[in-house]
Design a protein around this motif. Structure first.
Motif, PDB file in Angstrom:
ATOM      1  N   SER A  19       5.358   8.228   4.487  1.00  0.00           N
ATOM      2  CA  SER A  19       5.003   8.538   3.322  1.00  0.00           C
ATOM      3  C   SER A  19       5.083   9.842   2.901  1.00  0.00           C
ATOM      4  O   SER A  19       5.806   9.911   1.728  1.00  0.00           O
ATOM      5  CB  SER A  19       3.493   7.956   3.243  1.00  0.00           C
ATOM      6  OG  SER A  19       2.995   8.425   2.117  1.00  0.00           O
ATOM      7  N   VAL A  20       4.794  10.995   3.625  1.00  0.00           N
ATOM      8  CA  VAL A  20       4.756  12.353   3.201  1.00  0.00           C
ATOM      9  C   VAL A  20       6.223  12.710   2.743  1.00  0.00           C
ATOM     10  O   VAL A  20       6.383  13.203   1.669  1.00  0.00           O
ATOM     11  CB  VAL A  20       4.362  13.362   4.349  1.00  0.00           C
ATOM     12  CG1 VAL A  20       4.318  14.680   3.742  1.00  0.00           C
ATOM     13  CG2 VAL A  20       2.681  13.074   4.549  1.00  0.00           C
ATOM     14  N   ARG A  21       7.040  12.359   3.473  1.00  0.00           N
ATOM     15  CA  ARG A  21       8.390  12.948   3.320  1.00  0.00           C
ATOM     16  C   ARG A  21       8.879  12.040   2.009  1.00  0.00           C
ATOM     17  O   ARG A  21      10.049  12.591   1.167  1.00  0.00           O
ATOM     18  CB  ARG A  21       9.641  12.864   4.624  1.00  0.00           C
ATOM     19  CG  ARG A  21       9.259  13.775   5.599  1.00  0.00           C
ATOM     20  CD  ARG A  21       9.871  13.614   6.803  1.00  0.00           C
ATOM     21  NE  ARG A  21      11.417  13.960   6.559  1.00  0.00           N
ATOM     22  CZ  ARG A  21      12.343  13.741   7.507  1.00  0.00           C
ATOM     23  NH1 ARG A  21      11.963  13.252   8.770  1.00  0.00           N
ATOM     24  NH2 ARG A  21      13.397  13.902   7.286  1.00  0.00           N
TER      25      ARG A  21
ATOM     26  N   GLN B 291      -2.483   8.968  -0.973  1.00  0.00           N
ATOM     27  CA  GLN B 291      -1.003   8.610  -1.328  1.00  0.00           C
ATOM     28  C   GLN B 291      -0.596   7.606  -0.083  1.00  0.00           C
ATOM     29  O   GLN B 291       0.011   6.752  -0.568  1.00  0.00           O
ATOM     30  CB  GLN B 291      -0.083   9.686  -1.421  1.00  0.00           C
ATOM     31  CG  GLN B 291      -0.076  10.745  -2.648  1.00  0.00           C
ATOM     32  CD  GLN B 291       0.422  12.019  -2.688  1.00  0.00           C
ATOM     33  OE1 GLN B 291       1.253  11.962  -1.666  1.00  0.00           O
ATOM     34  NE2 GLN B 291       0.506  12.911  -3.552  1.00  0.00           N
ATOM     35  N   ARG B 292      -0.907   8.139   1.022  1.00  0.00           N
ATOM     36  CA  ARG B 292      -0.650   7.149   2.121  1.00  0.00           C
ATOM     37  C   ARG B 292      -1.349   5.906   2.238  1.00  0.00           C
ATOM     38  O   ARG B 292      -0.573   4.967   2.421  1.00  0.00           O
ATOM     39  CB  ARG B 292      -0.900   7.867   3.331  1.00  0.00           C
ATOM     40  CG  ARG B 292      -0.291   7.311   4.667  1.00  0.00           C
ATOM     41  CD  ARG B 292      -0.249   8.451   5.872  1.00  0.00           C
ATOM     42  NE  ARG B 292      -1.727   8.779   6.104  1.00  0.00           N
ATOM     43  CZ  ARG B 292      -1.985  10.134   5.819  1.00  0.00           C
ATOM     44  NH1 ARG B 292      -1.342  11.127   5.422  1.00  0.00           N
ATOM     45  NH2 ARG B 292      -3.300  10.521   6.178  1.00  0.00           N
ATOM     46  N   SER B 293      -2.603   5.820   1.573  1.00  0.00           N
ATOM     47  CA  SER B 293      -3.090   4.672   1.597  1.00  0.00           C
ATOM     48  C   SER B 293      -2.372   3.534   0.543  1.00  0.00           C
ATOM     49  O   SER B 293      -2.528   2.245   0.783  1.00  0.00           O
ATOM     50  CB  SER B 293      -4.620   4.714   1.176  1.00  0.00           C
ATOM     51  OG  SER B 293      -5.441   5.481   1.954  1.00  0.00           O
ATOM     52  N   ALA B 294      -1.954   4.145  -0.626  1.00  0.00           N
ATOM     53  CA  ALA B 294      -1.410   3.436  -1.864  1.00  0.00           C
ATOM     54  C   ALA B 294      -0.014   3.031  -1.107  1.00  0.00           C
ATOM     55  O   ALA B 294       0.405   2.032  -1.419  1.00  0.00           O
ATOM     56  CB  ALA B 294      -1.082   4.257  -2.586  1.00  0.00           C
ATOM     57  N   ASP B 295       0.691   3.970  -0.496  1.00  0.00           N
ATOM     58  CA  ASP B 295       2.209   3.394   0.158  1.00  0.00           C
ATOM     59  C   ASP B 295       1.972   2.235   1.294  1.00  0.00           C
ATOM     60  O   ASP B 295       2.622   1.596   0.970  1.00  0.00           O
ATOM     61  CB  ASP B 295       2.743   4.661   0.815  1.00  0.00           C
ATOM     62  CG  ASP B 295       3.161   5.806  -0.347  1.00  0.00           C
ATOM     63  OD1 ASP B 295       3.041   5.488  -1.349  1.00  0.00           O
ATOM     64  OD2 ASP B 295       3.422   6.646   0.053  1.00  0.00           O
TER      65      ASP B 295
ATOM     66  N   GLU C 113      -9.251  -1.884   0.255  1.00  0.00           N
ATOM     67  CA  GLU C 113      -9.525  -3.354   0.368  1.00  0.00           C
ATOM     68  C   GLU C 113      -9.919  -4.098  -1.023  1.00  0.00           C
ATOM     69  O   GLU C 113      -9.415  -5.124  -1.162  1.00  0.00           O
ATOM     70  CB  GLU C 113     -10.648  -3.730   1.159  1.00  0.00           C
ATOM     71  CG  GLU C 113     -10.466  -3.193   2.729  1.00  0.00           C
ATOM     72  CD  GLU C 113      -9.246  -4.150   3.278  1.00  0.00           C
ATOM     73  OE1 GLU C 113      -9.552  -5.288   3.101  1.00  0.00           O
ATOM     74  OE2 GLU C 113      -8.293  -3.644   3.780  1.00  0.00           O
ATOM     75  N   VAL C 114     -10.593  -3.448  -1.870  1.00  0.00           N
ATOM     76  CA  VAL C 114     -10.855  -4.098  -3.103  1.00  0.00           C
ATOM     77  C   VAL C 114      -9.606  -3.968  -3.909  1.00  0.00           C
ATOM     78  O   VAL C 114      -9.467  -4.844  -4.520  1.00  0.00           O
ATOM     79  CB  VAL C 114     -11.955  -3.322  -3.761  1.00  0.00           C
ATOM     80  CG1 VAL C 114     -12.188  -3.625  -5.110  1.00  0.00           C
ATOM     81  CG2 VAL C 114     -13.219  -3.324  -2.925  1.00  0.00           C
ATOM     82  N   GLN C 115      -8.830  -2.971  -3.897  1.00  0.00           N
ATOM     83  CA  GLN C 115      -7.607  -2.585  -4.478  1.00  0.00           C
ATOM     84  C   GLN C 115      -6.568  -3.826  -4.209  1.00  0.00           C
ATOM     85  O   GLN C 115      -5.966  -4.397  -5.236  1.00  0.00           O
ATOM     86  CB  GLN C 115      -6.802  -1.379  -4.208  1.00  0.00           C
ATOM     87  CG  GLN C 115      -5.957  -1.222  -5.381  1.00  0.00           C
ATOM     88  CD  GLN C 115      -6.393  -1.131  -6.889  1.00  0.00           C
ATOM     89  OE1 GLN C 115      -6.887  -0.234  -7.339  1.00  0.00           O
ATOM     90  NE2 GLN C 115      -6.090  -2.236  -7.523  1.00  0.00           N
TER      91      GLN C 115
END
Length: 466
Positions: free
Chosen positions: A457-459, A113-117, A76-78
């Motif tokens: 995201s993972v793949r 990683q998923r949150s960033a994606d 959220e902050v990002q």
């Protein structure tokens, strides 16, 4: 169709500073604090570059950071910081026509990683994404500037959240050889806050001010015992003593060094030359230089460690109150300041001798040796003679010289030890990303939004590791 350079956004999402710009450019457009802050006197949160404004009051500001220990844990902050950077600083309107090159930390967990994606594709709607790690980008940038071919190097990234020693071969980071220290610029600032609060006045809430004092005044000791003895001397014999002035909110809103010439007297110490000629003041910029020329006689210093009650005549007594930074005194203007002596070199000493401070970690030199020893023996001589320093915490004066002194006894005599400082360690990773983003093969390295929506995201992430 090839991708236009200007359509690629390069984002080095550091824990301390965020660097953003367009692929193919020499320097980023935005270098801003990766956080939001709220001054005590306001209900409004300042985002990124707003904390750097000349009129911004950073005294006692409450900070919220999206990154902790190097990893993105507060999306959220990002989102707020990225929104400010993309919309206001880079002036991007339709992000679906742009690609993002995102620099992520090594060993980023899949959930993060998923949150960033999700931020990249769902919140901001970028057309495509490529993820890279900082050591490989630093190697790429330095290899592009080298005279001969640079096959392998050891990148020492000493940033805000942590320090990594990472072997890189042909632009690929050798993950099995990476060693990490949980020490960076944030830990050093916190240590300086503790020292100043214990010895002078309470500054535990003054993160930005103490950060600036650290950047301006700290240096690496080449002879710790000698410097400790020197710091005990009194008067003009103590060439390590210097003063940092806190903002008063009226004549100046930023902290500054009282006397720069006094602060630089330590350079006359033996072996004062250093491989890294750049210091923190020149790279980070002068935050509060406007007050450096103030005369000492115009100030009145108060030592808060002394429990003394000031005595004034009834006419003089306009009232005084002991608070944190601002104290109201009669007639003359008051300036709060604190003196630093051995704190100046004890703070960076954490990186070289963390055990002395009660931390169960190896020092930087041992960390580097362990990283090299994790690789094939054929690579050892190549890595030792291609050590590259990057990250803002390597900007302390004498950093490279001290590191070489610590490394030499740990390395075989047959091996040459060469340490290279980046031209600008703060921007080195971003510049490598800019090179990669402007390369012909960049488009094939990206994952598109359509692919993300189709396979997840993972793949999608598997592509970045081939």
């Amino acid at each position: 169709m090839g991708m236009e350079r200007s359509s690629v956004v390069v984002l080095d999402n550091g824990g301390g500073l965020l660097k953003a710009g367009f692929g193919g450019e020499t320097d980023p457009i935005a270098v801003v604090p990766n956080c939001i802050g709220r001054p005590p006197s306001s209900k409004k949160w300042l985002v990124g570059d707003q904390l750097q404004a000349d009129d911004a009051d950073v005294t006692g500001v409450s900070l919220r950071r999206p990154i902790d220990r190097g990893y993105l844990i507060n999306p959220e902050v990002q989102r707020e910081v990225w929104d400010r950077v993309f919309r206001s600083l880079l002036n991007l309107e339709d992000l679906s026509q742009s690609s993002l090159l995102l620099v992520e930390p090594l060993f980023n967990p899949p959930s993060l990683q998923r949150s960033a994606d999700e931020l990249v594709f769902e919140e901001f709607g970028f057309g495509s994404l490529c993820v890279a790690d900082s050591p490989s980008l630093v190697h790429l940038y330095e290899a592009s500037r080298a005279q001969g071919p640079a096959v392998a190097s050891l990148v020492v990234d000493c940033g805000f959240s942590f320090t990594h020693a990472a072997p890189v071969m042909q632009n690929l980071t050798l993950n099995y050889g990476v060693k990490r220290m949980d020490l960076g610029g944030k830990a050093l600032t916190n240590y300086l806050k503790e020292l100043v609060s214990y010895r002078s006045l309470t500054v535990m809430d003054e993160t930005l001010l103490i950060d600036h004092a650290k950047e301006q005044l700290c240096f690496v000791s080449l002879d710790l015992q000698h410097d400790l003895r020197l710091s005990r001397k009194s008067g003009k014999e103590n060439i390590l003593k210097c003063t940092y002035v806190l903002p008063d909110g009226v004549t100046h809103t930023k902290g500054f060094v009282k006397d720069l010439n006094e602060a630089r007297r330590y350079l006359s110490l033996p072996d004062g030359t250093t491989n890294c000629t750049t210091d923190l003041a020149s790279k980070m910029g002068e935050m509060g230089g406007q007050g450096d020329t103030d005369k000492a006689e115009d100030r009145r210093k108060v030592d808060l460690t002394q429990n003394v009650t000031p005595k004034f005549s009834p006419k003089e007594k306009k009232g005084y109150s002991f608070g944190f930074v601002l104290i109201s005194y009669p007639t003359s203007s008051l300036v709060q300041e604190f003196v630093l002596t051995n704190e100046r070199f004890l703070v960076p000493e954490m990186l070289f001798q963390p055990v002395d401070l009660g931390m169960n970690q190896a020092g930087l030199a041992e960390c580097i040796v362990r990283a090299v020893n994790s690789c094939h023996p054929y690579l050892h001589p190549v890595l030792f003679q291609n050590i590259i320093l990057t990250g803002g915490s390597t900007l302390f004066p004498r950093f490279a010289q001290r590191l070489e002194r610590e490394l030499r006894p740990l390395v075989l005599d047959a091996y040459e030890v060469k340490i290279k400082c980046q031209e600008n360690p703060i921007l080195g990773v971003w510049r490598g990303g800019s090179l990669l983003a402007s390369s012909p093969e960049f488009e094939s390295m990206c994952v598109t939004k359509a692919e993300y929506e189709e396979i997840g995201s993972v793949r999608c992430r598997r592509r970045f590791f081939h």
